[in-house]
Design a protein around this motif. Structure first.
Motif, PDB file in Angstrom:
ATOM      1  N   CYS A 176       0.796  -1.220   0.000  1.00 50.49           N
ATOM      2  CA  CYS A 176       0.000   0.000   0.000  1.00 50.49           C
ATOM      3  C   CYS A 176       0.830   1.273   0.000  1.00 50.49           C
ATOM      4  CB  CYS A 176      -0.935   0.004   1.208  1.00 50.49           C
ATOM      5  SG  CYS A 176      -0.074  -0.202   2.781  1.00 50.49           S
TER       6      CYS A 176
ATOM      7  N   HIS B 235       0.792   4.713  -9.987  1.00 49.32           N
ATOM      8  CA  HIS B 235      -0.171   3.656 -10.223  1.00 49.32           C
ATOM      9  C   HIS B 235      -0.875   3.793 -11.568  1.00 49.32           C
ATOM     10  CE1 HIS B 235      -2.606   0.255  -9.368  1.00 49.32           C
ATOM     11  NE2 HIS B 235      -3.709   0.936  -9.538  1.00 49.32           N
TER      12      HIS B 235
ATOM     13  N   SER C 206      -6.867   0.076  -7.644  1.00 51.07           N
ATOM     14  CA  SER C 206      -5.811   0.102  -6.630  1.00 51.07           C
ATOM     15  C   SER C 206      -5.265  -1.313  -6.491  1.00 51.07           C
ATOM     16  CB  SER C 206      -6.364   0.569  -5.295  1.00 51.07           C
ATOM     17  OG  SER C 206      -7.028  -0.507  -4.652  1.00 51.07           O
ATOM     18  N   HIS C 207      -4.321  -1.472  -5.587  1.00 48.07           N
ATOM     19  CA  HIS C 207      -3.793  -2.816  -5.349  1.00 48.07           C
ATOM     20  C   HIS C 207      -4.549  -3.518  -4.227  1.00 48.07           C
ATOM     21  CE1 HIS C 207      -0.367  -2.679  -8.101  1.00 48.07           C
ATOM     22  NE2 HIS C 207      -0.390  -1.382  -7.854  1.00 48.07           N
ATOM     23  N   HIS C 208      -5.652  -2.922  -3.809  1.00 44.17           N
ATOM     24  CA  HIS C 208      -6.504  -3.585  -2.827  1.00 44.17           C
ATOM     25  C   HIS C 208      -7.503  -4.462  -3.573  1.00 44.17           C
ATOM     26  CE1 HIS C 208      -5.800  -0.795   0.789  1.00 44.17           C
ATOM     27  NE2 HIS C 208      -4.844  -0.604  -0.070  1.00 44.17           N
TER      28      HIS C 208
ATOM     29  N   CYS D 239      -2.531  -7.751   3.633  1.00 39.77           N
ATOM     30  CA  CYS D 239      -2.338  -7.056   4.908  1.00 39.77           C
ATOM     31  C   CYS D 239      -3.639  -6.963   5.688  1.00 39.77           C
ATOM     32  CB  CYS D 239      -1.776  -5.670   4.679  1.00 39.77           C
ATOM     33  SG  CYS D 239      -1.458  -4.807   6.229  1.00 39.77           S
TER      34      CYS D 239
ATOM     35  N   CYS E 265      -4.144  -2.710   6.315  1.00 40.73           N
ATOM     36  CA  CYS E 265      -4.537  -1.786   5.239  1.00 40.73           C
ATOM     37  C   CYS E 265      -5.309  -2.491   4.129  1.00 40.73           C
ATOM     38  CB  CYS E 265      -3.319  -1.099   4.653  1.00 40.73           C
ATOM     39  SG  CYS E 265      -2.290  -2.176   3.642  1.00 40.73           S
TER      40      CYS E 265
ATOM     41  N   CYS F 228      -4.180  -4.209   1.609  1.00 36.46           N
ATOM     42  CA  CYS F 228      -3.535  -4.358   0.307  1.00 36.46           C
ATOM     43  C   CYS F 228      -3.114  -5.802   0.082  1.00 36.46           C
ATOM     44  CB  CYS F 228      -2.331  -3.428   0.170  1.00 36.46           C
ATOM     45  SG  CYS F 228      -0.926  -3.916   1.177  1.00 36.46           S
TER      46      CYS F 228
ATOM     47  N   CYS G 178       1.774  -5.980   6.332  1.00 31.45           N
ATOM     48  CA  CYS G 178       2.689  -5.636   5.243  1.00 31.45           C
ATOM     49  C   CYS G 178       3.787  -4.703   5.762  1.00 31.45           C
ATOM     50  CB  CYS G 178       1.925  -5.008   4.078  1.00 31.45           C
ATOM     51  SG  CYS G 178       1.469  -3.289   4.328  1.00 31.45           S
TER      52      CYS G 178
ATOM     53  N   ASP H 212       4.758  -1.763   5.009  1.00 30.97           N
ATOM     54  CA  ASP H 212       4.374  -0.370   5.226  1.00 30.97           C
ATOM     55  C   ASP H 212       3.611  -0.185   6.526  1.00 30.97           C
ATOM     56  OD1 ASP H 212       5.481   0.381   2.693  1.00 30.97           O
ATOM     57  OD2 ASP H 212       3.721  -0.540   1.773  1.00 30.97           O
ATOM     58  N   CYS H 213       2.793  -1.174   6.872  1.00 35.64           N
ATOM     59  CA  CYS H 213       2.005  -1.045   8.094  1.00 35.64           C
ATOM     60  C   CYS H 213       2.803  -1.421   9.339  1.00 35.64           C
ATOM     61  CB  CYS H 213       0.753  -1.912   8.001  1.00 35.64           C
ATOM     62  SG  CYS H 213      -0.480  -1.217   6.885  1.00 35.64           S
TER      63      CYS H 213
END
Ligand SMILES: [Zn+2]
Ligand SMILES: [Zn+2]
Ligand SMILES: [Zn+2]
Ligand SMILES: [Zn+2]
Lengths: 165, 165
Positions: A12, A18, A54-56, A118, A121, A123, A158, A160-161
């Motif tokens: 994320c 993107h 998005s990547h979600h 994740c 988030c 993702c 993930c 980032d989180c």
DNA sequence: ATGTAAATGTTATAACATAACAGTAATGAA
DNA sequence: TTCATTACTGTTATGTTATAACATTTACAT
């Protein structure tokens, strides 16, 4: 010969361009469908774009509501048909543990992905590992089982989180 | 130290004494719940028995209808609460690709199963493999991802359905 | 006995997915 | 070009899976 070694992970927070992901994905989809002789109609292309928003992973009804916003009233079958088509062509993957869908960045390769999802988030990153694939196939075969499809989803936190700013 | 080496695979055709499976599973559940200090109430125990009715994953609404037959009108939350409890205690697993539930024969072990699910007969066999577990965890960790749960489901044809009599 | 927390009952609704059939658009052959 | 065929899309209804919210009962400790 597969070529996933340098898979570009997009968690994320990885602030990437993107728009580029989407353009690349659509272009790849057009080429793939052309080479397969199947039709990437406007509806299918638009729904692929919405999945790639998005990547979600995105739920079918999320796609549906976005589509309704821009095109007026739309019914579930419209979305599910397109999703089924995209799944068949390998352009998207279904995340079973989320009842959701995510774009595939390697649609031309015949592969089963490993998804890192994740819990914070939401993702999802798709990665590949020949060793894992092979080990699973061998295990199943040794037990007399003939594998056809495979679902491998790892839930967790993930990068980032783990290190929020 | 895990001890799954001699896992007894029960594919559909393996005509085994399934009553024994159920008795063993219920006994294990009672002991486990006692040792954990949680309550295996009548409703929870009965629903565990219904999940163990066979080695086929069973849907929540299948459980619900069986339960309604024997106990009069029952509502979904009754079933889902019990299933959630059983999942938390590790007494059953959820098969994501089927939206269904199956009993676990090794509830005392902290483990993530690998499920071999037959596309013909629908039976599911749970197996374990330290190497696979380890490889997946390593892969995720190397990418900076901290794993928490894991889903691994292989669909295909079980031995019994490959060689029908 | 009584207070508290856990478990269950009950009603309603949310979220995800497909069946069935009618209409339209693309494609290729005559 | 016309026609037949097939693929795609529209539409309505319904099926399937899961949860929210709140009332009631039960278990358990004080
Ligand atoms: Zn991107
Ligand atoms: Zn992929
Ligand atoms: Zn059995
Ligand atoms: Zn298990």
């Amino acid at each position: 010969m597969k070529n996933f070694d340098t898979v570009s992970l997009s968690f994320c927070g990885g602030s990437h361009d993107h728009g580029r992901c989407v353009i690349t994905a659509i272009k790849a989809a057009e080429e793939l469908c052309h080479s397969k002789g199947v039709r990437l109609t406007d509806a299918r292309k638009r729904i692929l774009e919405l999945v790639w928003d998005s990547h979600h992973p995105v739920g079918a009804y999320d796609v549906l509501s976005k589509l309704s916003q821009e095109s007026g009233k739309t019914a579930p079958p419209t979305v599910y048909r397109a999703l089924d088509f995209l799944l068949e062509q390998g352009l998207i993957h279904r995340i079973e543990s989320l009842n959701a869908y995510v774009g595939c960045a390697h649609p031309a390769e015949d592969h089963a992905g490993l998804f890192l999802i994740c819990n914070k988030c939401g993702c999802a990153a798709e990665v590949h590992d020949e060793t894992i694939d092979q080990t699973i196939l061998t295990k199943a075969s040794n037990l007399g089982f003939r594998p056809e499809q495979r679902t491998l989803e790892v839930r967790g936190i993930c990068p980032d989180c783990q290190n929020p700013q």
